[in-house]
Design a protein around this motif. Structure first.
Motif, PDB file in Angstrom:
ATOM      1  N   ALA A  54      33.628  28.983 -49.445  1.00 24.02           N
ATOM      2  CA  ALA A  54      32.537  28.204 -50.032  1.00 24.02           C
ATOM      3  C   ALA A  54      33.056  27.090 -50.920  1.00 24.02           C
ATOM      4  N   ALA A  55      34.071  27.399 -51.732  1.00 28.64           N
ATOM      5  CA  ALA A  55      34.628  26.399 -52.641  1.00 28.64           C
ATOM      6  C   ALA A  55      35.226  25.226 -51.872  1.00 28.64           C
ATOM      7  N   GLU A  56      35.881  25.504 -50.754  1.00 30.22           N
ATOM      8  CA  GLU A  56      36.484  24.443 -49.948  1.00 30.22           C
ATOM      9  C   GLU A  56      35.423  23.629 -49.213  1.00 30.22           C
ATOM     10  N   MET A  57      34.443  24.304 -48.648  1.00 33.07           N
ATOM     11  CA  MET A  57      33.427  23.631 -47.840  1.00 33.07           C
ATOM     12  C   MET A  57      32.493  22.763 -48.678  1.00 33.07           C
ATOM     13  N   LEU A  58      32.310  23.094 -49.947  1.00 34.00           N
ATOM     14  CA  LEU A  58      31.388  22.338 -50.793  1.00 34.00           C
ATOM     15  C   LEU A  58      31.999  21.066 -51.356  1.00 34.00           C
ATOM     16  N   LEU A  59      33.291  20.877 -51.190  1.00 31.66           N
ATOM     17  CA  LEU A  59      33.937  19.670 -51.703  1.00 31.66           C
ATOM     18  C   LEU A  59      33.471  18.433 -50.940  1.00 31.66           C
ATOM     19  N   PRO A  60      33.528  17.261 -51.575  1.00 27.77           N
ATOM     20  CA  PRO A  60      33.076  16.022 -50.922  1.00 27.77           C
ATOM     21  C   PRO A  60      33.807  15.692 -49.641  1.00 27.77           C
ATOM     22  N   ALA A  61      35.000  16.238 -49.440  1.00 19.46           N
ATOM     23  CA  ALA A  61      35.758  15.950 -48.228  1.00 19.46           C
ATOM     24  C   ALA A  61      35.369  16.856 -47.071  1.00 19.46           C
ATOM     25  N   SER A  62      34.444  17.777 -47.278  1.00 24.30           N
ATOM     26  CA  SER A  62      34.063  18.729 -46.236  1.00 24.30           C
ATOM     27  C   SER A  62      32.550  18.667 -45.995  1.00 24.30           C
ATOM     28  N   ILE A  63      31.906  19.822 -45.874  1.00 26.93           N
ATOM     29  CA  ILE A  63      30.459  19.849 -45.632  1.00 26.93           C
ATOM     30  C   ILE A  63      29.707  19.152 -46.763  1.00 26.93           C
ATOM     31  N   GLY A  64      30.293  19.169 -47.945  1.00 25.07           N
ATOM     32  CA  GLY A  64      29.654  18.494 -49.069  1.00 25.07           C
ATOM     33  C   GLY A  64      29.362  17.029 -48.792  1.00 25.07           C
ATOM     34  N   GLN A  65      30.204  16.389 -47.982  1.00 23.47           N
ATOM     35  CA  GLN A  65      29.973  14.981 -47.677  1.00 23.47           C
ATOM     36  C   GLN A  65      28.748  14.785 -46.793  1.00 23.47           C
ATOM     37  N   VAL A  66      28.450  15.778 -45.965  1.00 22.90           N
ATOM     38  CA  VAL A  66      27.264  15.703 -45.108  1.00 22.90           C
ATOM     39  C   VAL A  66      26.007  15.610 -45.966  1.00 22.90           C
ATOM     40  N   VAL A  67      26.015  16.312 -47.089  1.00 25.43           N
ATOM     41  CA  VAL A  67      24.880  16.246 -48.011  1.00 25.43           C
ATOM     42  C   VAL A  67      24.661  14.811 -48.464  1.00 25.43           C
ATOM     43  N   SER A  68      25.736  14.135 -48.853  1.00 21.14           N
ATOM     44  CA  SER A  68      25.625  12.747 -49.312  1.00 21.14           C
ATOM     45  C   SER A  68      25.112  11.837 -48.211  1.00 21.14           C
ATOM     46  N   ILE A  69      25.563  12.052 -46.982  1.00 18.64           N
ATOM     47  CA  ILE A  69      25.100  11.244 -45.852  1.00 18.64           C
ATOM     48  C   ILE A  69      23.602  11.413 -45.644  1.00 18.64           C
ATOM     49  N   LEU A  70      23.138  12.645 -45.684  1.00 26.05           N
ATOM     50  CA  LEU A  70      21.710  12.904 -45.485  1.00 26.05           C
ATOM     51  C   LEU A  70      20.875  12.366 -46.638  1.00 26.05           C
ATOM     52  N   VAL A  71      21.407  12.417 -47.853  1.00 20.30           N
ATOM     53  CA  VAL A  71      20.693  11.867 -49.004  1.00 20.30           C
ATOM     54  C   VAL A  71      20.613  10.345 -48.883  1.00 20.30           C
ATOM     55  N   ILE A  72      21.676   9.714 -48.422  1.00 13.82           N
ATOM     56  CA  ILE A  72      21.663   8.271 -48.202  1.00 13.82           C
ATOM     57  C   ILE A  72      20.565   7.899 -47.213  1.00 13.82           C
ATOM     58  N   ILE A  73      20.497   8.636 -46.108  1.00 19.20           N
ATOM     59  CA  ILE A  73      19.474   8.364 -45.091  1.00 19.20           C
ATOM     60  C   ILE A  73      18.074   8.557 -45.664  1.00 19.20           C
ATOM     61  N   GLY A  74      17.895   9.616 -46.458  1.00 21.40           N
ATOM     62  CA  GLY A  74      16.593   9.875 -47.055  1.00 21.40           C
ATOM     63  C   GLY A  74      16.222   8.884 -48.135  1.00 21.40           C
ATOM     64  N   THR A  75      17.238   8.376 -48.832  1.00 26.71           N
ATOM     65  CA  THR A  75      17.005   7.444 -49.938  1.00 26.71           C
ATOM     66  C   THR A  75      16.737   6.026 -49.447  1.00 26.71           C
ATOM     67  N   ALA A  76      17.355   5.659 -48.336  1.00 24.84           N
ATOM     68  CA  ALA A  76      17.353   4.273 -47.880  1.00 24.84           C
ATOM     69  C   ALA A  76      15.962   3.661 -47.765  1.00 24.84           C
ATOM     70  N   GLY A  77      15.009   4.454 -47.300  1.00 24.56           N
ATOM     71  CA  GLY A  77      13.694   3.881 -47.052  1.00 24.56           C
ATOM     72  C   GLY A  77      12.664   4.118 -48.134  1.00 24.56           C
ATOM     73  N   ILE A  78      13.022   4.807 -49.215  1.00 24.68           N
ATOM     74  CA  ILE A  78      12.012   5.181 -50.204  1.00 24.68           C
ATOM     75  C   ILE A  78      11.412   3.958 -50.900  1.00 24.68           C
ATOM     76  N   VAL A  79      12.190   2.886 -51.021  1.00 21.63           N
ATOM     77  CA  VAL A  79      11.674   1.628 -51.549  1.00 21.63           C
ATOM     78  C   VAL A  79      11.529   0.601 -50.430  1.00 21.63           C
ATOM     79  N   ALA A  80      12.542   0.523 -49.566  1.00 23.50           N
ATOM     80  CA  ALA A  80      12.558  -0.501 -48.522  1.00 23.50           C
ATOM     81  C   ALA A  80      11.350  -0.415 -47.591  1.00 23.50           C
ATOM     82  N   LYS A  81      10.937   0.798 -47.236  1.00 24.74           N
ATOM     83  CA  LYS A  81       9.817   0.943 -46.308  1.00 24.74           C
ATOM     84  C   LYS A  81       8.496   0.525 -46.936  1.00 24.74           C
ATOM     85  N   GLU A  82       8.415   0.551 -48.256  1.00 28.10           N
ATOM     86  CA  GLU A  82       7.195   0.069 -48.915  1.00 28.10           C
ATOM     87  C   GLU A  82       6.996  -1.422 -48.627  1.00 28.10           C
ATOM     88  N   TYR A  83       8.117  -2.135 -48.519  1.00 27.97           N
ATOM     89  CA  TYR A  83       8.051  -3.573 -48.200  1.00 27.97           C
ATOM     90  C   TYR A  83       7.827  -3.799 -46.712  1.00 27.97           C
TER      91      TYR A  83
END
Length: 247
Positions: A54-83
């Motif tokens: 768990a400690a290894e997989m949660l690091l940003p270089a592992s599965i933890g980075q997937v979280v950031s990718i999905l958050v980026i995708i979810g964040t991208a349109g929260i303001v932009a799509k309003e326009y």
């Protein structure tokens, strides 16, 4: 405060209506078990215990980075799509300040990112215990440390994507730029000026075991740099959003 809570709840419900909202949670629940099964099948002795996995997989270089990718995708349109959808005018004519509206969107982004992080941590830990058991090795404290490192990493990329979405008002451009930034974050330039750039300061896990992203860098220095960039991203985003003409 009640009105602000209503704004956050409204933004959360708008996000929850998207199909990708639940796909992200499902992916982060399934992925750790699949990865754990593959690792256990190929290299059973690679991890001494579930917490170590768990400690290894949660690091940003592992599965933890997937979280950031999905958050980026979810964040991208929260303001932009309003326009792009033309709903920004209806949003701004309500009896709410632009600052409160944008703050509610940012709080929603953070809640979304943190909820994905918690779900991922639970799934990764359960997967580790299932495939590797509670043997010798790292403990729960190490898992929480990795979780903290990845949370900082995720929040910084979420804030970067949030700002880019405000500046460009384009979901596609926001995802593209943010993903490019995430891709080049592992690039190291051995020059004195580079330690003041955002990317080498992003992964605080680099300081584990007395290491450092670049010679002369320290953990307090990176924390300070991240705080400065965090404030700059928010300041730029809020200033542009408050002054932009949507007529």
């Amino acid at each position: 405060m009640r009105k602000f809570f209503d704004l956050v709840l409204n933004e959360w419900l708008k996000m929850a209506k998207k199909r990708s909202f639940f796909i992200a949670y499902g992916l982060l629940i399934v992925m750790p078990f699949v990865v754990g099964y593959i690792v256990h099948s190929v290299a059973e002795d690679l991890f001494a215990s579930g917490p170590q996995f768990a400690a290894e997989m949660l690091l940003p270089a592992s599965i933890g980075q997937v979280v950031s990718i999905l958050v980026i995708i979810g964040t991208a349109g929260i303001v932009a799509k309003e326009y792009s959808q033309g709903t920004i005018k209806f949003l701004l004519i309500r009896a709410r300040s632009r600052t409160a509206i944008l703050a509610s969107k940012f709080v929603t982004v953070l809640l979304y990112g943190l909820s994905l992080t918690v779900v991922t941590a639970a799934a990764v830990y359960a997967s580790g215990m299932l495939w590797f058991g509670n043997g010798s090795g790292l403990g729960i404290g190490d898992v929480l440390t990795s979780l903290l490192y990845n949370s900082v990493y995720m929040v910084m990329y979420a804030t970067l994507a949030f700002m880019i979405g405000i500046l460009t008002t384009s979901t596609g451009v926001t995802i593209g730029i943010s993903m490019f930034a995430l891709t080049i974050s592992n690039l190291i330039i051995f020059r004195d000026f580079y330690k003041y750039v955002l990317f080498p300061n992003m992964n605080l896990a680099a300081y584990e075991g007395g290491g450092a992203p670049l010679p002369g860098m320290t953990l307090p220095f990176s924390i300070l740099m991240l705080a400065v960039y965090f404030l700059l991203f928010l300041l730029a985003g809020f200033m542009v959003f408050r002054r932009r003409d949507v007529a």
